[in-house]
Design a protein around this motif. Structure first.
Motif, PDB file in Angstrom:
ATOM      1  N   VAL A 130       0.868  -1.178   0.000  1.00 37.37           N
ATOM      2  CA  VAL A 130       0.000   0.000   0.000  1.00 37.37           C
ATOM      3  C   VAL A 130       0.903   1.225   0.000  1.00 37.37           C
ATOM      4  O   VAL A 130       1.727   1.401   0.894  1.00 37.37           O
ATOM      5  N   THR A 131       0.770   2.058  -1.015  1.00 39.60           N
ATOM      6  CA  THR A 131       1.664   3.208  -1.140  1.00 39.60           C
ATOM      7  C   THR A 131       1.100   4.484  -0.542  1.00 39.60           C
ATOM      8  O   THR A 131       1.824   5.435  -0.313  1.00 39.60           O
ATOM      9  N   LEU A 132      -0.219   4.507  -0.251  1.00 40.49           N
ATOM     10  CA  LEU A 132      -0.837   5.720   0.262  1.00 40.49           C
ATOM     11  C   LEU A 132      -2.145   5.365   0.949  1.00 40.49           C
ATOM     12  O   LEU A 132      -2.869   4.477   0.503  1.00 40.49           O
ATOM     13  N   ILE A 133      -2.430   6.041   2.061  1.00 43.02           N
ATOM     14  CA  ILE A 133      -3.695   5.870   2.768  1.00 43.02           C
ATOM     15  C   ILE A 133      -4.425   7.204   2.722  1.00 43.02           C
ATOM     16  O   ILE A 133      -3.887   8.218   3.160  1.00 43.02           O
ATOM     17  N   GLU A 134      -5.640   7.209   2.178  1.00 44.86           N
ATOM     18  CA  GLU A 134      -6.386   8.453   2.002  1.00 44.86           C
ATOM     19  C   GLU A 134      -7.756   8.358   2.647  1.00 44.86           C
ATOM     20  O   GLU A 134      -8.343   7.275   2.751  1.00 44.86           O
ATOM     21  N   SER A 135      -8.250   9.497   3.079  1.00 44.19           N
ATOM     22  CA  SER A 135      -9.613   9.584   3.597  1.00 44.19           C
ATOM     23  C   SER A 135     -10.547   9.958   2.456  1.00 44.19           C
ATOM     24  O   SER A 135     -10.281  10.899   1.708  1.00 44.19           O
ATOM     25  N   ILE A 136     -11.644   9.242   2.339  1.00 43.15           N
ATOM     26  CA  ILE A 136     -12.559   9.478   1.222  1.00 43.15           C
ATOM     27  C   ILE A 136     -13.237  10.834   1.324  1.00 43.15           C
ATOM     28  O   ILE A 136     -13.716  11.374   0.319  1.00 43.15           O
ATOM     29  N   SER A 137     -13.263  11.424   2.509  1.00 45.02           N
ATOM     30  CA  SER A 137     -13.920  12.721   2.665  1.00 45.02           C
ATOM     31  C   SER A 137     -12.960  13.891   2.483  1.00 45.02           C
ATOM     32  O   SER A 137     -13.366  15.050   2.615  1.00 45.02           O
ATOM     33  N   SER A 138     -11.692  13.605   2.178  1.00 44.09           N
ATOM     34  CA  SER A 138     -10.709  14.683   2.022  1.00 44.09           C
ATOM     35  C   SER A 138     -10.614  15.102   0.552  1.00 44.09           C
ATOM     36  O   SER A 138     -11.167  14.456  -0.340  1.00 44.09           O
ATOM     37  N   ASN A 139      -9.882  16.168   0.312  1.00 43.46           N
ATOM     38  CA  ASN A 139      -9.611  16.600  -1.059  1.00 43.46           C
ATOM     39  C   ASN A 139      -8.412  15.809  -1.572  1.00 43.46           C
ATOM     40  O   ASN A 139      -7.281  16.023  -1.134  1.00 43.46           O
ATOM     41  N   ARG A 140      -8.665  14.894  -2.485  1.00 37.38           N
ATOM     42  CA  ARG A 140      -7.610  13.994  -2.967  1.00 37.38           C
ATOM     43  C   ARG A 140      -7.165  14.368  -4.382  1.00 37.38           C
ATOM     44  O   ARG A 140      -7.981  14.779  -5.204  1.00 37.38           O
ATOM     45  N   GLU A 141      -5.893  14.189  -4.625  1.00 37.26           N
ATOM     46  CA  GLU A 141      -5.376  14.389  -5.973  1.00 37.26           C
ATOM     47  C   GLU A 141      -5.698  13.167  -6.833  1.00 37.26           C
ATOM     48  O   GLU A 141      -5.828  12.045  -6.331  1.00 37.26           O
ATOM     49  N   LEU A 142      -5.821  13.375  -8.133  1.00 34.76           N
ATOM     50  CA  LEU A 142      -6.051  12.257  -9.038  1.00 34.76           C
ATOM     51  C   LEU A 142      -4.827  11.340  -9.036  1.00 34.76           C
ATOM     52  O   LEU A 142      -3.686  11.803  -9.076  1.00 34.76           O
ATOM     53  N   GLN A 143      -5.091  10.040  -8.988  1.00 34.48           N
ATOM     54  CA  GLN A 143      -4.013   9.035  -8.999  1.00 34.48           C
ATOM     55  C   GLN A 143      -4.362   7.965 -10.049  1.00 34.48           C
ATOM     56  O   GLN A 143      -4.542   6.790  -9.718  1.00 34.48           O
ATOM     57  N   PRO A 144      -4.469   8.340 -11.319  1.00 34.65           N
ATOM     58  CA  PRO A 144      -4.984   7.404 -12.339  1.00 34.65           C
ATOM     59  C   PRO A 144      -4.062   6.230 -12.631  1.00 34.65           C
ATOM     60  O   PRO A 144      -4.471   5.292 -13.319  1.00 34.65           O
ATOM     61  N   GLU A 145      -2.838   6.255 -12.102  1.00 35.37           N
ATOM     62  CA  GLU A 145      -1.925   5.136 -12.368  1.00 35.37           C
ATOM     63  C   GLU A 145      -1.991   4.051 -11.293  1.00 35.37           C
ATOM     64  O   GLU A 145      -1.354   3.008 -11.416  1.00 35.37           O
ATOM     65  N   PHE A 146      -2.755   4.284 -10.225  1.00 29.31           N
ATOM     66  CA  PHE A 146      -2.847   3.314  -9.135  1.00 29.31           C
ATOM     67  C   PHE A 146      -4.272   2.785  -9.001  1.00 29.31           C
ATOM     68  O   PHE A 146      -5.238   3.533  -9.164  1.00 29.31           O
ATOM     69  N   GLU A 147      -4.379   1.506  -8.670  1.00 35.85           N
ATOM     70  CA  GLU A 147      -5.682   0.947  -8.288  1.00 35.85           C
ATOM     71  C   GLU A 147      -5.900   1.214  -6.800  1.00 35.85           C
ATOM     72  O   GLU A 147      -4.939   1.339  -6.028  1.00 35.85           O
ATOM     73  N   ALA A 148      -7.167   1.278  -6.412  1.00 35.36           N
ATOM     74  CA  ALA A 148      -7.488   1.647  -5.028  1.00 35.36           C
ATOM     75  C   ALA A 148      -8.364   0.593  -4.358  1.00 35.36           C
ATOM     76  O   ALA A 148      -9.266   0.024  -4.979  1.00 35.36           O
ATOM     77  N   ILE A 149      -8.081   0.378  -3.073  1.00 35.15           N
ATOM     78  CA  ILE A 149      -8.942  -0.430  -2.202  1.00 35.15           C
ATOM     79  C   ILE A 149      -9.786   0.545  -1.390  1.00 35.15           C
ATOM     80  O   ILE A 149      -9.244   1.388  -0.678  1.00 35.15           O
ATOM     81  N   TYR A 150     -11.092   0.454  -1.516  1.00 36.41           N
ATOM     82  CA  TYR A 150     -11.984   1.262  -0.685  1.00 36.41           C
ATOM     83  C   TYR A 150     -12.469   0.384   0.473  1.00 36.41           C
ATOM     84  O   TYR A 150     -13.084  -0.667   0.249  1.00 36.41           O
ATOM     85  N   MET A 151     -12.183   0.794   1.713  1.00 39.64           N
ATOM     86  CA  MET A 151     -12.737   0.122   2.891  1.00 39.64           C
ATOM     87  C   MET A 151     -13.622   1.119   3.606  1.00 39.64           C
ATOM     88  O   MET A 151     -13.138   2.043   4.256  1.00 39.64           O
ATOM     89  N   LEU A 152     -14.933   0.945   3.468  1.00 42.31           N
ATOM     90  CA  LEU A 152     -15.876   1.986   3.875  1.00 42.31           C
ATOM     91  C   LEU A 152     -17.082   1.411   4.594  1.00 42.31           C
ATOM     92  O   LEU A 152     -17.432   0.240   4.411  1.00 42.31           O
ATOM     93  N   MET A 153     -17.721   2.255   5.382  1.00 38.00           N
ATOM     94  CA  MET A 153     -19.037   1.915   5.916  1.00 38.00           C
ATOM     95  C   MET A 153     -20.039   2.034   4.770  1.00 38.00           C
ATOM     96  O   MET A 153     -19.906   2.930   3.920  1.00 38.00           O
ATOM     97  N   PRO A 154     -21.046   1.171   4.702  1.00 31.75           N
ATOM     98  CA  PRO A 154     -22.002   1.205   3.574  1.00 31.75           C
ATOM     99  C   PRO A 154     -23.054   2.294   3.739  1.00 31.75           C
ATOM    100  O   PRO A 154     -24.244   2.017   3.896  1.00 31.75           O
ATOM    101  N   THR A 155     -22.626   3.545   3.671  1.00 33.64           N
ATOM    102  CA  THR A 155     -23.556   4.671   3.770  1.00 33.64           C
ATOM    103  C   THR A 155     -23.859   5.228   2.385  1.00 33.64           C
ATOM    104  O   THR A 155     -23.079   5.043   1.442  1.00 33.64           O
ATOM    105  N   SER A 156     -24.958   5.926   2.291  1.00 31.18           N
ATOM    106  CA  SER A 156     -25.323   6.551   1.017  1.00 31.18           C
ATOM    107  C   SER A 156     -24.264   7.562   0.596  1.00 31.18           C
ATOM    108  O   SER A 156     -23.919   7.667  -0.590  1.00 31.18           O
ATOM    109  N   ASN A 157     -23.737   8.314   1.549  1.00 28.57           N
ATOM    110  CA  ASN A 157     -22.701   9.298   1.238  1.00 28.57           C
ATOM    111  C   ASN A 157     -21.461   8.639   0.647  1.00 28.57           C
ATOM    112  O   ASN A 157     -20.875   9.143  -0.321  1.00 28.57           O
ATOM    113  N   ASN A 158     -21.043   7.532   1.236  1.00 33.44           N
ATOM    114  CA  ASN A 158     -19.840   6.865   0.738  1.00 33.44           C
ATOM    115  C   ASN A 158     -20.052   6.309  -0.666  1.00 33.44           C
ATOM    116  O   ASN A 158     -19.150   6.368  -1.515  1.00 33.44           O
ATOM    117  N   VAL A 159     -21.223   5.766  -0.926  1.00 33.95           N
ATOM    118  CA  VAL A 159     -21.512   5.262  -2.273  1.00 33.95           C
ATOM    119  C   VAL A 159     -21.486   6.420  -3.274  1.00 33.95           C
ATOM    120  O   VAL A 159     -20.916   6.304  -4.372  1.00 33.95           O
TER     121      VAL A 159
END
Length: 738
Positions: free
Chosen positions: A52-81
């Motif tokens: 894992v090269t980076l850990i990001e919060s889904i609610s933060s302002n994230r830069e585009l990372q189109p060269e990496f695949e991402a694992i999303y580990m999230l609570m199943p909320t409408s907001n997260n979807v």
């Protein structure tokens, strides 16, 4: 037996390891709640080791990372979807998305995902069912102390019962999902039993009143009270009297597990010939009201009673450095501390002996001290200051030396032995000589009159005495309060016992309460002040010996058939475990522990005590069962009394719900709306872009590392070095979320 912490840790690692992109490196995206669950069992270093090269919060302002695949580990909320969909709408946040939801994803959110612009980028979707807070190897918590008030706080008006019950059922729905998570994680579809008391009616908002009952049967319905002639209306009218919180919760857990089997895993719960089917026992705080009040003298329970330990894990003490100076140090009490796990359930005297024995062995093994070794705690204290080269072990011994000294100092200064003698007689119904107590009042009054005894301890002793007497006349109660000089809130704490099924006031015609769970004599107990054992021990012993009363603990669905014991399983121990002596000083016999022992899961709604947690550990090995205990939260004597003080106020002023229980006015909400509110995470404010400088700057500077808004995984600084390009990606924000 496998630690619950280890089981959950491995489940998270298994999910992370299942994603292996062609470019090797991947990004982990979490929300605040999943981050907390991950951080409880994994360090940042553990995660980075999994490419894992980076850990990001889904609610933060994230830069585009189109060269990496991402694992999303999230609570199943409408907001997260919606956030996942946004990541791949009119942009490409990552090369691909692997979705892992902490709990089950509702069907409508699944359909929303698959019909969105994100669908071509979704490589996997899995539900982990890991919304579990494992606090110890055999203990878990829902971390929901507010549920105590929703279960037991009496509505202030008759009209308040209906909305209060609706609020309780909402809370029980969340609790049932988390308990189901435990069962699914362990791979168990257990038999489910629940506590069904016979000496009181349902409590709190479940109390049978007109607001909670359906209309009574018409008077024209003849013989409706007989079993043969009762109609549906009569059954519904009477059913309210059996709606205990344990029953409602047990049936909800059963429903959650059946839904999981039907919709997601048809093989769940199939017979396992290598391990007998587990049993889940759901009880509540009202089953044993002695346990939260009695002074305990085993290390963990005593320390959490007497010392200012935050949430059972954080303790600040004076630590002597190698230079001889004292400094404040905050230690974490967890299963990672091997000294703590060895001594926490020992009686304080044995814990001190064990600390000294292990300390002297440590000196001997490391050849760091020449002489006779430590003879007492003060010797240990002096020697520890001269061992700077063994920092980690030195800090552990110093911590527990400090805690043990503080506990024993309070024990002696506050004369707890006299208090505990009366408490033990009240809680067990017997004196140390095994006789019925006579003259308890004469022993109590000097303690209540004493100004050296703090009022919180007086509240405890009065509450125990009232339970022993199964209620006292109003005049006697008034005199006890007068002797103790209790203020109104302290009197409220004692009076509030009635809301947990305790008879506080006894009339002249009241008969003795017939309880089916009684304190058993602890034959051979070495310590007079530790004769009381929580009722949970008797319940577990009877369950494993197949003697647990089926009327007091009925099954939700099917009950196990009477079958002969497997030749692989030893017969249950027939002698009482209460007489067992700790055997830490004896050399362990070499033996292999079977990994297929039957499991028993005990859940205590409304709070569990450290003494109850201790009992689970102490009987697991002798009874050859893997026993786990969980609750809505952990209670200490002080915290329990503080909650009783404001119980009739709906928790207003409490630590858990300082503003009281939530308002239930307005339109009823769907469960998903409630779930979205409970696990809501606010989006970070939009990033402010600086205007370009008027003069171009040719000098190139390295990009600044953005500070982390959370302390997740703080302190880890180890990473795996990929290519130069990946190196920059990995170093950015290594210590937390962006």
């Amino acid at each position: 037996m496998a630690s619950l912490i280890t089981i959950i840790r491995n489940k998270f690692l298994e999910a992370i390891r299942s994603v292996n992109p062609p470019a090797r490196w991947k990004i982990l995206v979490v929300d605040d709640f999943s981050q907390k669950l991950l951080g409880a069992v994994l360090k940042q270093f553990d995660i980075l080791e999994e490419n894992v090269t980076l850990i990001e919060s889904i609610s933060s302002n994230r830069e585009l990372q189109p060269e990496f695949e991402a694992i999303y580990m999230l609570m199943p909320t409408s907001n997260n979807v919606n956030r996942v969909i946004k990541d791949f709408t009119n942009q490409k946040q990552y090369a691909a998305a692997h979705l892992f939801f902490i709990e089950g994803l509702p069907e409508h959110l699944f359909q929303q995902l698959t019909a969105s612009a994100a669908e071509p980028y979704l490589q996997a979707l899995k539900e982990l069912f890991l919304n579990i807070h494992a606090i110890e190897a055999q203990a878990f918590s829902l971390e929901e102390p507010s549920y105590f008030f929703s279960m037991y706080a009496p509505p202030r008006t008759e009209a308040g019962y209906k909305p209060a019950r609706a609020r309780l059922e909402e809370d029980l729905r969340f609790a049932s999902k988390k308990i189901a998570n435990i069962c699914i994680t362990l791979g168990e579809f257990p038999y489910i039993r629940y506590y069904f008391p016979s000496h009181h009616l349902p409590l709190g908002p479940l109390k049978p009143v007109a607001q909670n009952r359906p209309p009574p049967p018409p008077e024209t319905a003849s013989r409706w009270r007989t079993n043969l002639a009762r109609g549906d209306e009569a059954r519904q009218f009477e059913a309210v009297e059996s709606d205990f919180v344990t029953k409602l919760l047990a049936f909800m857990v059963q429903s959650e597990l059946e839904d999981y089997k039907k919709k997601l895993n048809p093989d769940f719960g199939k017979p396992d010939h290598t391990r007998p089917r587990a049993t889940l026992i759901i009880t509540d705080r009202s089953m044993d009201m002695f346990a939260p009040l009695v002074h305990e003298f085993t290390y963990q329970a005593m320390a959490n009673d007497l010392l200012p330990i935050d949430n059972g894990t954080k303790y600040t003490y004076k630590f002597q450095s190698s230079l001889g100076a004292y400094e404040d140090k905050t230690a974490t009490l967890s299963d990672a501390d091997n000294v703590w796990t060895v001594v926490r359930h020992l009686h304080m005297r044995e814990a001190i002996d064990k600390l000294m024995t292990d300390f002297n062995k440590f000196l001997e093994d490391n050849a760091v001290f020449k002489g006779e070794g430590a003879a007492n705690l003060n010797d240990m204290k002096d020697m520890l200051a001269s061992l700077p080269q063994y920092q980690d072990q030195r800090e552990k011994f110093s911590l527990h030396l400090n805690m043990a000294q503080e506990c024993m100092g309070i024990f002696e200064k506050d004369n707890l032995s006299d208090l505990a003698t009366v408490e033990q007689s009240c809680a067990t119904g017997l004196t140390a000589e095994g006789k019925t107590p006579k003259g308890l009042v004469e022993e109590m009054v000097p303690l209540l009159d004493s100004r050296d005894v703090i009022n919180m301890r007086k509240v405890r002793i009065i509450a125990l005495y009232i339970q022993y007497r199964e209620g006292v006349p109003d005049e006697d109660k008034r005199r006890l309060y007068q002797h103790a000089r209790l203020n109104l809130s302290e009197q409220d704490a004692v009076n509030a016992l009635v809301h947990l099924g305790v008879r506080v006031t006894r009339g002249p015609n009241d008969k003795d309460v017939k309880r089916k769970i009684k304190q058993r004599p602890s034959a051979g107990e070495e310590y007079e002040l530790s004769r009381f054992k929580p009722a949970i021990r008797a319940v577990l012993e009877d369950q494993i010996a197949d003697k647990l009363d089926s009327q007091t603990f009925p099954y939700v669905r099917d009950a196990p058939m009477a079958t002969p014991l497997s030749p692989k399983s030893p017969p249950p121990q027939t002698t009482s475990l209460r007489s067992q002596k700790p055997a830490w000083h004896r050399a362990p016999k070499p033996a292999t522990v079977a990994d297929n022992r039957q499991r028993v899961i005990m859940f205590v709604a409304g709070g569990m005590t450290y003494s109850e947690m201790r009992e689970v550990y102490q009987i697991s090995s002798p009874l050859q069962k893997d026993i786990f205990i969980g609750s809505t939260h952990i209670v200490t004597p002080k915290g329990f009394i503080d909650d009783l003080k404001v119980l009739e106020l709906g928790g207003a002023g409490s630590k858990a719900v300082p503003n009281g229980l939530r308002d239930m006015r307005g339109e009823p909400k769907s469960f998903q709306d409630l779930y979205d509110t409970k696990y809501y995470v606010r989006d970070a404010p939009p990033a402010i872009r600086q205007p370009p400088p008027s003069q171009p700057i040719r000098q190139e500077r390295p990009p600044a590392v953005q500070p982390s808004p959370t302390n997740s995984y703080h302190g880890s600084s180890t990473s795996v070095t990929p290519s130069v390009k990946d190196e920059k990606k990995k170093k950015r924000n290594l210590f937390g979320f962006r």
